[in-house]
Design an enzyme around this catalytic site. Sequence first.
Site, PDB file in Angstrom:
ATOM      1  N   ALA A 254       0.852  -1.184   0.000  1.00  0.00           N
ATOM      2  CA  ALA A 254       0.000   0.000   0.000  1.00  0.00           C
ATOM      3  C   ALA A 254       0.886   1.230   0.000  1.00  0.00           C
ATOM      4  O   ALA A 254       1.932   1.255   0.654  1.00  0.00           O
ATOM      5  CB  ALA A 254      -0.907  -0.003   1.228  1.00  0.00           C
ATOM      6  N   ASP A 255       0.489   2.257  -0.734  1.00  0.00           N
ATOM      7  CA  ASP A 255       1.252   3.501  -0.766  1.00  0.00           C
ATOM      8  C   ASP A 255       1.327   4.094   0.646  1.00  0.00           C
ATOM      9  O   ASP A 255       0.705   3.621   1.588  1.00  0.00           O
ATOM     10  CB  ASP A 255       0.605   4.479  -1.748  1.00  0.00           C
ATOM     11  CG  ASP A 255       1.599   5.512  -2.276  1.00  0.00           C
ATOM     12  OD1 ASP A 255       2.699   5.649  -1.705  1.00  0.00           O
ATOM     13  OD2 ASP A 255       1.268   6.190  -3.267  1.00  0.00           O
ATOM     14  N   TRP A 256       2.058   5.184   0.770  1.00  0.00           N
ATOM     15  CA  TRP A 256       2.451   5.740   2.067  1.00  0.00           C
ATOM     16  C   TRP A 256       1.270   5.867   3.041  1.00  0.00           C
ATOM     17  O   TRP A 256       0.348   6.622   2.816  1.00  0.00           O
ATOM     18  CB  TRP A 256       3.097   7.107   1.849  1.00  0.00           C
ATOM     19  CG  TRP A 256       3.682   7.690   3.100  1.00  0.00           C
ATOM     20  CD1 TRP A 256       3.044   8.460   4.012  1.00  0.00           C
ATOM     21  CD2 TRP A 256       5.011   7.518   3.564  1.00  0.00           C
ATOM     22  NE1 TRP A 256       3.893   8.791   5.031  1.00  0.00           N
ATOM     23  CE2 TRP A 256       5.115   8.231   4.781  1.00  0.00           C
ATOM     24  CE3 TRP A 256       6.135   6.839   3.086  1.00  0.00           C
ATOM     25  CZ2 TRP A 256       6.303   8.280   5.516  1.00  0.00           C
ATOM     26  CZ3 TRP A 256       7.313   6.902   3.819  1.00  0.00           C
ATOM     27  CH2 TRP A 256       7.389   7.613   5.013  1.00  0.00           C
ATOM     28  N   GLU A 257       1.339   5.106   4.132  1.00  0.00           N
ATOM     29  CA  GLU A 257       0.340   5.118   5.205  1.00  0.00           C
ATOM     30  C   GLU A 257      -1.094   4.887   4.701  1.00  0.00           C
ATOM     31  O   GLU A 257      -2.061   5.281   5.346  1.00  0.00           O
ATOM     32  CB  GLU A 257       0.391   6.435   5.988  1.00  0.00           C
ATOM     33  CG  GLU A 257       1.616   6.584   6.866  1.00  0.00           C
ATOM     34  CD  GLU A 257       1.574   7.813   7.746  1.00  0.00           C
ATOM     35  OE1 GLU A 257       1.924   7.716   8.928  1.00  0.00           O
ATOM     36  OE2 GLU A 257       1.177   8.883   7.249  1.00  0.00           O
ATOM     37  N   ALA A 258      -1.217   4.222   3.553  1.00  0.00           N
ATOM     38  CA  ALA A 258      -2.548   4.045   2.963  1.00  0.00           C
ATOM     39  C   ALA A 258      -3.406   3.070   3.757  1.00  0.00           C
ATOM     40  O   ALA A 258      -4.639   3.164   3.727  1.00  0.00           O
ATOM     41  CB  ALA A 258      -2.429   3.582   1.513  1.00  0.00           C
TER      42      ALA A 258
END
Length: 858
Positions: A254-258
């Site tokens: 998952a992308d940043w802190e998604a």
Amino acid sequence: MKILPNYIIILFILIINTVNSQVWKNPNESIEKRVNDLISRLTLEEKISYCGSKIPGIERLGIPEYEWYGEALHGIIAWNCTQFPQNIAMGSTWNPDLMYEVATAISNEARALKNMGQKEVMMFSPTVNMARDPRWGRNEECYSEDPFLMSEMARMYVRGMQGNDLNYLKTVTTVKHYVANNVDYKREQIYSYINKKDLYEYYFPAYKACIVDEEAAGIMTALNGLNGIPCSSHDWLVNGVLRKEWGFKGYVIADWEAVQGIETNMNYAKSQPEAAAMAIKAGVDQECFRSVKRNAPMVDALKPAIEQGLITEEELDFAVKRLLRLRFKTGDFDDTNLNPYSKIPKSVLECASHKELALKAAEQSIVLLKNNNVLPLHQDLESLAIIGPFANRCWMGIYSGIPKSKISPLDGIKKYLNTEVKFAEGCTVTGSADDEIKILEAVALAKKSKQVILVVGNDESTATENLDRTSLKLPGNQHKLIKAVQEVNPNIILVLVPSGPTAITWEEENIPGIICAWPNGQEQGTALVNVLFGKVNPSGKLSSTWFKSDKDLPDFYDYNIQTGRTYMYYQGETLYPFGYGLNYTSFNIENLNLNKNKLAQNDQVLVSATISNTGKMDGDEIVQVYIRDLKSRQKTPIKALKGFKRISVPVGKAKKVEITIPYEAFSHFDTAKNKFIVEEGTFEIMIGNSSENISEVTKIQVESGEIVSRKVGQKSGYFNAKNPNRQGKWDDIYNDKSFLTGTTNHSEKEKSGVIFKTTFNDPGFYVNTWDAEIHFELTSKEAQFSIMMLSNEINTYHIHESNNQSGSVSIKIPIPPEYGKNVVLKAIINKGDIKINSIKIIPPANIKPYYIYPEKNN
């Protein structure tokens, strides 16, 4: 005597147990067995730790800490690594084989850094989000607005990055951002609403080409949501399409802190444990996040999720096994002698061969947009003025590293010409209070010059991650600058360094020569000069439509392609069409021929034509084949690119070009049958050198049929198994391999200076630079000092006497610093008496500034 056999039996059992206990270390065992053995030895906490970017070591197993985080969009984001043309520029080369060579060079440098113990090889690239709207802040990261051209460029990036070894991956590619992340403002909180037809025909194909055909090892889910569900918890998107339909066995991050955002931004989960459980159940294995202070939110939430019964440890194991598998595939647990990529030496970093390749790519990417017989320029110019905010700057685009060598347009021109070359900035990129004075200075210089080269564009101040363009127009006062200079000197060549299509309608009508040079890598200045003065015949073609006005674009948040987006559905008049690009010679494309008049199911048709160079200069032409369905029950494109080839033709010569078009090129996604089908009927096959400049058209009858869904291990009709790059080794791109075994001379002693130390922490999103201030006391009339970071010079600064001897100078610290690691900055006094008292570090995102102070002199 009977006791001895018992000892032998016990000893044999101990030996067997010892061997069995080392299964995960045994390179002769299958990866599946090794993964299963290793995960059986991990505690729950150790398994969970793999679900974030910073993975702690496991001392009892002899496994060191690990960072699952790397960027290689168009060069490794690191010091002294070659920076190639930005993706939008590489797309304009229309040369997938060149993309393979560039990716091979990038991944060689990545492996060299790993072999030196400096970086890992988990790379968050390529970006294959479609360039559906040029206002998107990250548009320059895209190869094209067209799904076929995008797929062909991206597939060869993956092939070059991962290598062709049967046992080991050179690097791990992570195809991003899955899916439909084409708005950056508040991307963490918004949903993209897209019908299934557009998903399968437009947004999915490049991902599928990378995953199914090229077997990319990873994929990154987007920060946004799709049709009401966050992408990082979207079961249909990840488990359904990616894993079941396409047979993907790699890892999903998952992308940043998604994962955290499933609750905090999307309000889709009620708690962090529930968000983490949703991600794992949807097939997402890891959350992108690195910090020296805290874990990834997903890591902190997984144990409570298990304790609350939201997921089981067995479900977690599936995710961790996929992550561990890649560490085995990159050779982390094996003797380096077994891995061919462990031999890649430090000498490949920004080596001469890579810089030559960067120059070749930059030259092929440059697009000649207009030429009223003013180009190429003559070398014996009486006087030349180079003007503009990008003239004295080597802007390489977002997600760039820091090479030692960077050649700006001004640098390149000065080196090439004996004529005196004068420079004026003209204005800033976004506009400032002193722009009026700068424009007057530029006008005065233009009046005294025989020829003017104006270099304008846009950069991260108007388009980048978290920042979308507000307009297709040139930002700030750049248009005003162009008009002011044109009024006093019509001999202008306009050079654009844009992040994407730019509305230059007035310039197209009034400027005699226009070149699109892109954020074109570290060799951009030399490439531009070679094109300007005719050493290289420009051959780039636009990979996206250029519109006349913002008014030509649909609503930014409308993801429906059929509302008039891209050349496939736009029916208005363009500024420059998709596939467009001039050169210094002329080509004829004729004698279009098909090897069959009727195409049977699962067959292919060979399209051929003759390309003649009827001009006065050798050159490359890019032949493009488009298809149009003359009658369909569902809406299909006006035309769609289905084949292309770059071909070199000498002056006065002709060559035959052949392009194979597979049966599936005639298909469309049938929403009723939920699959790709080909309707029986007549199709037009068009050939030309742009989407609007079609030379000849013919027709073919195509039988009806369904396209069999293909999974990993089953190749599409566009997969070319005979391409020699599919057997290429990592060192095949080097003609002279002697430097690969030589030693580098490091005898030059570094200058002494004032030492500062700090740790840069990742702000959570990409920025090109950090701001800082150098605070000093001057005790002489003037002084000069340089700032170094990680033994690389940032810049040199000149200080002059003033009423106040205490002062400060603002600087930009280029990224990448080493996030989460102790970094050394050094102030070197070159001239005068000056004391450097402190450095004020000003982080992005309104993070509180802080001071660092001298540690010692060396």
